[in-house]
Design an enzyme around this catalytic site. Structure first.
Site, short mmCIF file in Angstrom:
data_model
loop_
_atom_site.label_atom_id
_atom_site.label_comp_id
_atom_site.label_asym_id
_atom_site.label_seq_id
_atom_site.Cartn_x
_atom_site.Cartn_y
_atom_site.Cartn_z
N HIS A 94 -0.99 0.07 -9.93
CA HIS A 94 -1.90 -0.62 -9.19
C HIS A 94 -2.15 -2.05 -10.01
O HIS A 94 -3.47 -2.19 -10.02
CB HIS A 94 -3.05 0.13 -8.39
CG HIS A 94 -3.44 -0.66 -7.12
ND1 HIS A 94 -3.98 0.11 -6.17
CD2 HIS A 94 -3.45 -2.13 -6.88
CE1 HIS A 94 -4.15 -0.96 -5.38
NE2 HIS A 94 -3.92 -2.02 -5.82
N ARG A 100 0.82 -1.16 -0.02
CA ARG A 100 -0.15 -0.12 0.04
C ARG A 100 0.77 1.38 -0.09
O ARG A 100 2.08 1.37 0.59
CB ARG A 100 -0.91 -0.02 1.16
CG ARG A 100 -2.12 -0.87 1.09
CD ARG A 100 -3.19 -0.51 0.11
NE ARG A 100 -4.26 -1.12 -0.18
CZ ARG A 100 -4.50 -1.84 -1.07
NH1 ARG A 100 -3.59 -2.31 -1.62
NH2 ARG A 100 -5.76 -2.52 -1.07
P1 NAP Z 1 -2.34 -10.83 5.09
O1 NAP Z 1 -2.52 -12.23 4.69
O2 NAP Z 1 -3.20 -10.42 6.09
O3 NAP Z 1 -0.85 -10.79 5.34
C1 NAP Z 1 -0.34 -9.49 6.10
C2 NAP Z 1 1.07 -9.73 6.59
O4 NAP Z 1 1.57 -8.42 7.33
C3 NAP Z 1 1.06 -10.87 8.02
O5 NAP Z 1 2.17 -11.41 7.78
C4 NAP Z 1 0.98 -9.88 8.94
O6 NAP Z 1 1.63 -10.46 10.04
C5 NAP Z 1 1.84 -8.67 8.60
N1 NAP Z 1 1.78 -7.60 9.50
C6 NAP Z 1 0.75 -6.89 9.77
N2 NAP Z 1 1.12 -5.82 10.53
C7 NAP Z 1 2.17 -6.04 11.00
C8 NAP Z 1 3.02 -5.08 11.89
N3 NAP Z 1 2.61 -4.11 12.46
N4 NAP Z 1 4.36 -5.71 11.88
C9 NAP Z 1 4.77 -6.75 11.31
N5 NAP Z 1 4.21 -7.46 10.50
C10 NAP Z 1 2.82 -7.05 10.23
O7 NAP Z 1 -2.33 -9.86 3.70
P2 NAP Z 1 -1.97 -10.36 2.29
O8 NAP Z 1 -3.35 -10.86 1.74
O9 NAP Z 1 -0.81 -10.94 2.27
O10 NAP Z 1 -1.84 -8.87 1.60
C11 NAP Z 1 -1.05 -7.88 2.01
C12 NAP Z 1 -1.44 -6.55 1.49
O11 NAP Z 1 -1.11 -6.59 -0.05
C13 NAP Z 1 -3.05 -6.29 1.37
O12 NAP Z 1 -3.18 -5.72 2.71
C14 NAP Z 1 -2.96 -5.15 0.33
O13 NAP Z 1 -2.73 -4.15 0.82
C15 NAP Z 1 -1.87 -5.47 -0.58
N6 NAP Z 1 -2.25 -5.59 -2.01
C16 NAP Z 1 -2.15 -5.29 -2.95
C17 NAP Z 1 -2.32 -5.77 -4.32
C18 NAP Z 1 -2.01 -4.95 -5.67
O14 NAP Z 1 -2.29 -5.26 -6.70
N7 NAP Z 1 -0.95 -4.05 -5.38
C19 NAP Z 1 -3.26 -6.83 -4.41
C20 NAP Z 1 -3.53 -7.47 -3.29
C21 NAP Z 1 -3.20 -7.19 -2.05
P3 NAP Z 1 0.91 -11.80 11.03
O15 NAP Z 1 1.14 -12.90 9.87
O16 NAP Z 1 1.66 -11.99 12.22
O17 NAP Z 1 -0.53 -11.40 11.15
#
Ligand code: NAP
Length: 310
Positions: A273, A225
């Site tokens: 994006h 993000r």
């Molecule tokens: P997710 O499964 O919720 O994983 C988030 C990861 O971040 C988890 O490992 C979490 O730790 C870690 N995290 C969150 N807060 C943290 C903190 N304060 N300190 C350390 N680690 C932290 O999310 P995801 O599905 O992988 O997606 C990640 C992000 O990618 C989404 O939120 C979205 O913003 C972005 N995204 C972008 C696109 C694009 O096209 N550019 C597409 C899809 C998604 P834990 O494992 O310990 O909970």
């Protein structure tokens, strides 16, 4: 009795989603009235996109869940009117798209491809890149997307470290966690990939202090993000040579305004994006499967934790 499913993710998207959703409900033996408009009190499930106007949820008195087509939930997670469970998009096609984007840009930096793509006639300066096991790559965020990217990069042979909020064990990846694990992760990052959600805790996590912890000349790939990055600090680090280049897919304001300095900086690659888009065919299967679970009385998958914000 049939279920009323409100598609509130936009009329334009409905044209794409209607057929695969109806086919999926049918395959699952679910009698569903799929609509883009209905009296709120009749709606059982809402298919949602945070960019759309629906923000007021109390009238949906019989709604059992809101199912978002987006993986990122920062625009909806804090909505105090939403008391129903919120499920976010976790989809194998989305994950595959992200793995391909991240691996592509990591390989580009690893191999120094830009030097050859931009070479002028007569430029002939062979330089041997290190092999993948000699290249340190770090990923902030080891969730659905970060862990899939970490595995793919490790399978390729890269020396991969990752960081999450809670402790994690992933074969072949050096896993760090919590505030105390951040520095070790950053010091490992000749190439840094940021796949964290946007939350209070992650806002501007890439800032002057953390940028200074990266090896000099590190490259950054941000498909997470825009708010993860302090733009001014990144531009200053690019100017000083602390950061050698950045590929940015997401921004605080999208589309990225034409006068934003990222566009003009030759060390920055802007992508609009597109790292991982939600594709209707596979996303519809995910939504249908989750509604079917709920209708059978089973717990929903991919429910957002409101307290954590993701
Ligand atoms: P997710 O499964 O919720 O994983 C988030 C990861 O971040 C988890 O490992 C979490 O730790 C870690 N995290 C969150 N807060 C943290 C903190 N304060 N300190 C350390 N680690 C932290 O999310 P995801 O599905 O992988 O997606 C990640 C992000 O990618 C989404 O939120 C979205 O913003 C972005 N995204 C972008 C696109 C694009 O096209 N550019 C597409 C899809 C998604 P834990 O494992 O310990 O909970």
């Amino acid at each position: 009795m049939s279920l009323c499913v409100l598609f509130a993710a936009g009329e334009d998207s409905f044209a794409e989603y209607q057929a695969p959703l109806l086919a999926g409900f049918d395959e699952n033996g679910l009698a569903v009235r799929l609509v883009t408009d209905a009296p709120a009190a009749e709606v059982d499930y809402i298919i949602y996109a945070p960019s759309r106007p629906l923000q007021d949820f109390p009238p949906f008195t019989r709604c059992k869940a809101v199912l978002s087509l987006w993986a990122g939930v920062e625009r909806i997670v804090g909505n105090p009117t939403l008391t129903q469970p919120l499920a976010r998009m976790v989809d194998p096609a989305l994950t595959r798209g992200m793995v391909e984007y991240v691996c592509g840009h990591v390989l580009r930096y690893h191999l120094g491809m830009d030097a050859h793509i931009r070479a002028l006639p007569g430029d002939w300066e062979p330089a041997e890149p290190p092999l993948a096991p000699e290249r340190k790559v770090a990923i902030l965020g080891l969730g659905e997307l970060g862990s899939a990217c970490a595995r793919a990069l490790a399978d390729f042979g890269f020396d991969v470290a990752g960081w999450s909020a809670r402790p994690k064990g992933l074969a072949g990846i050096t896993c760090h966690h919590g505030a105390e694990g951040l520095e070790a992760t950053l010091r490992h990052a000749e190439i840094l990939v940021t796949l964290l959600p946007q939350t209070r805790d992650t806002d501007c996590i890439v800032n002057a202090r953390t940028l200074a912890l990266l090896p000099r000349g590190a490259r950054i790939i941000n498909p997470g993000r825009g708010g993860l990055i302090d733009d001014a600090a990144l531009l200053a680090a690019l100017e000083s040579g602390q950061i050698g280049g950045a590929t940015l897919d997401v921004f605080r304001v999208e589309p990225l305004p034409a006068d934003h300095p990222f566009w003009a900086d030759p060390r920055v690659t802007v992508t609009p994006h597109i790292a991982a888009t939600t594709r209707a065919a596979s996303a519809a299967r995910v939504i249908v499967a989750n509604i079917a679970r709920s209708a059978r009385g089973e717990p929903l998958l991919h429910v957002v934790n409101r307290a954590r914000g993701y």
